[in-house]
Design an enzyme around this catalytic site. Structure first.
Site, short mmCIF file in Angstrom:
data_model
loop_
_atom_site.label_atom_id
_atom_site.label_comp_id
_atom_site.label_asym_id
_atom_site.label_seq_id
_atom_site.Cartn_x
_atom_site.Cartn_y
_atom_site.Cartn_z
N SER A 199 -6.33 61.24 73.88
CA SER A 199 -6.54 62.13 74.88
C SER A 199 -7.83 62.00 75.51
O SER A 199 -8.73 61.58 74.67
CB SER A 199 -6.05 63.60 74.34
N TYR B 165 -6.92 71.08 69.00
CA TYR B 165 -6.59 69.98 69.57
C TYR B 165 -7.79 68.99 69.84
O TYR B 165 -7.62 67.79 69.59
CB TYR B 165 -6.08 70.15 70.97
P1 NAD Z 1 6.06 66.28 74.59
O1 NAD Z 1 6.06 67.65 73.93
O2 NAD Z 1 6.85 65.77 75.79
O3 NAD Z 1 6.44 65.36 73.32
C1 NAD Z 1 5.92 65.56 71.83
C2 NAD Z 1 7.06 64.81 71.01
O4 NAD Z 1 6.72 65.02 69.67
C3 NAD Z 1 8.29 65.19 70.97
O5 NAD Z 1 9.39 64.03 70.91
C4 NAD Z 1 8.53 66.28 70.02
O6 NAD Z 1 9.77 66.47 69.41
C5 NAD Z 1 7.65 65.47 68.94
N1 NAD Z 1 7.09 66.34 67.86
C6 NAD Z 1 6.53 67.82 68.05
N2 NAD Z 1 6.14 68.42 66.82
C7 NAD Z 1 6.65 67.49 66.11
C8 NAD Z 1 6.86 67.51 64.68
N3 NAD Z 1 6.18 68.65 63.97
N4 NAD Z 1 7.39 66.49 63.78
C9 NAD Z 1 7.75 65.51 64.52
N5 NAD Z 1 7.79 65.21 65.90
C10 NAD Z 1 7.26 66.22 66.67
O7 NAD Z 1 4.53 65.77 74.51
P2 NAD Z 1 3.68 64.45 75.54
O8 NAD Z 1 2.99 65.26 76.38
O9 NAD Z 1 4.62 63.38 75.81
O10 NAD Z 1 2.62 64.23 74.37
C11 NAD Z 1 2.70 63.05 73.42
C12 NAD Z 1 1.24 62.81 72.97
O11 NAD Z 1 0.48 62.50 73.83
C13 NAD Z 1 0.80 63.92 72.37
O12 NAD Z 1 -0.14 63.53 70.90
C14 NAD Z 1 -0.42 64.40 73.05
O13 NAD Z 1 -1.36 65.21 72.48
C15 NAD Z 1 -0.92 63.38 73.94
N6 NAD Z 1 -1.34 63.57 75.26
C16 NAD Z 1 -0.56 64.25 76.12
C17 NAD Z 1 -0.97 64.38 77.36
C18 NAD Z 1 -0.21 65.29 78.35
O14 NAD Z 1 -0.80 65.25 79.35
N7 NAD Z 1 1.05 65.33 78.46
C19 NAD Z 1 -2.40 64.16 77.62
C20 NAD Z 1 -3.11 63.54 76.74
C21 NAD Z 1 -2.65 63.48 75.25
#
Ligand code: NAD
Length: 251
Positions: A133, A146
């Protein structure tokens, strides 16, 4: 198709960024192992769409990660993407949320890598991609767990890159700023409370305020970058923290 004959595990790939990465890898011919939670019929549809295996283990426990790696078998590409967020001032931050976020966003990546690396070394090819991130490089208030986990993930990535440097196995972070996914949508209510703001204010004046392009990153942008890191031309990109952040961290 650059991933034909390769097996790719993408954690947290039933939603958001992970799903976009899985789809991008599938389009390049990879065998996909999906992970994450969701409705059974929706997950079944994703498995049909990508001819994929799904493992629904909870990756916030070491036993869950072990179960995932047992079921996934030998993988050539590992994407540590599963993650969660919680927003609260440090003195009110629930300690169980701290433990959960460190376990899922950091410790699970150590455990998947620990299990995946022997095959990658033996095969003489591998790619580890950790979805970190902008918060692996900078901080924001109210995100103590986080930010700590993502900084840790960046450190883990550098260490893996050094250990695997002569094995033709690369390890990199992709670090997005705000990508419009359920993770982002779900933190709006808590941010409204923590900052005493309206929903529109949170979107415009918190989320996009520090994103100079004033646009959310698209999940497919991250999928495309993950595919690039799997190309032979990316063999010397290792130990890097690649931002896809609309110049967020340039400030
Ligand atoms: P999301 O919530 O859409 O998806 C998260 C995924 O992780 C889902 O498939 C969920 O089922 C799975 N998950 C959650 N808890 C779990 C657990 N305990 N065991 C197994 N699977 C689990 O999130 P996203 O926005 O797609 O984020 C994905 C990654 O990208 C994360 O690591 C997040 O920190 C990172 N990220 C996201 C953003 C953003 O703006 N969306 C920005 C920077 C980094």
């Amino acid at each position: 198709m650059i991933l034909e004959g390769k097996r790719a595990l993408v954690t947290g790939s039933t939603s958001g960024i992970g799903l976009a990465i899985a789809r991008a890898f599938h389009a390049e011919g990879a065998q996909i192992v999906l992970s994450g939670f969701g409705e059974a019929d929706e997950i079944a549809a994703l498995c049909r769409e990508m001819d994929a295996q799904h493992v629904g283990a909870d990756l916030s426990s070491r036993a869950g990660v072990e179960a995932l790696m047992d079921a996934a078998g030998e993988v050539d590409v590992l994407v540590n993407n599963a993650g969660m967020q919680h927003v609260a001032p440090v003195e009110e931050f629930p300690v169980e949320k701290w433990d959960l976020i460190i376990a899922l966003n950091l410790t699970a990546a150590f455990d998947t890598a620990r299990r995946a690396v022997p095959h990658m070394k033996a095969a003489g090819w591998g790619r580890i991609i950790n979805i970190a991130s902008a918060h692996s490089l900078t901080a924001s208030p109210y995100k103590s767990a986080y930010v700590s986990a993502k900084h840790g993930l960046s450190g883990l990535t550098k260490t893996l890159a050094l250990e695997l440097a002569t094995d033709n196995v690369t390890a990199n972070c992709i670090s997005p700023a705000y990508v419009w996914t359920p993770l982002v949508e779900n933190q709006i209510p808590d941010t409204m409370i923590a900052r005493n703001m309206s929903r529109e204010d949170v979107i415009e004046n918190v989320m996009l305020e520090r994103q100079p392009t004033k646009k959310f990153v698209q999940p497919g942008d991250i999928g495309a970058m993950a595919v690039f890191l799997c190309r032979d031309e990316a063999a010397n990109i290792t130990g890097s923290n690649i931002t896809v952040d609309g110049a967020w961290t340039a400030q």
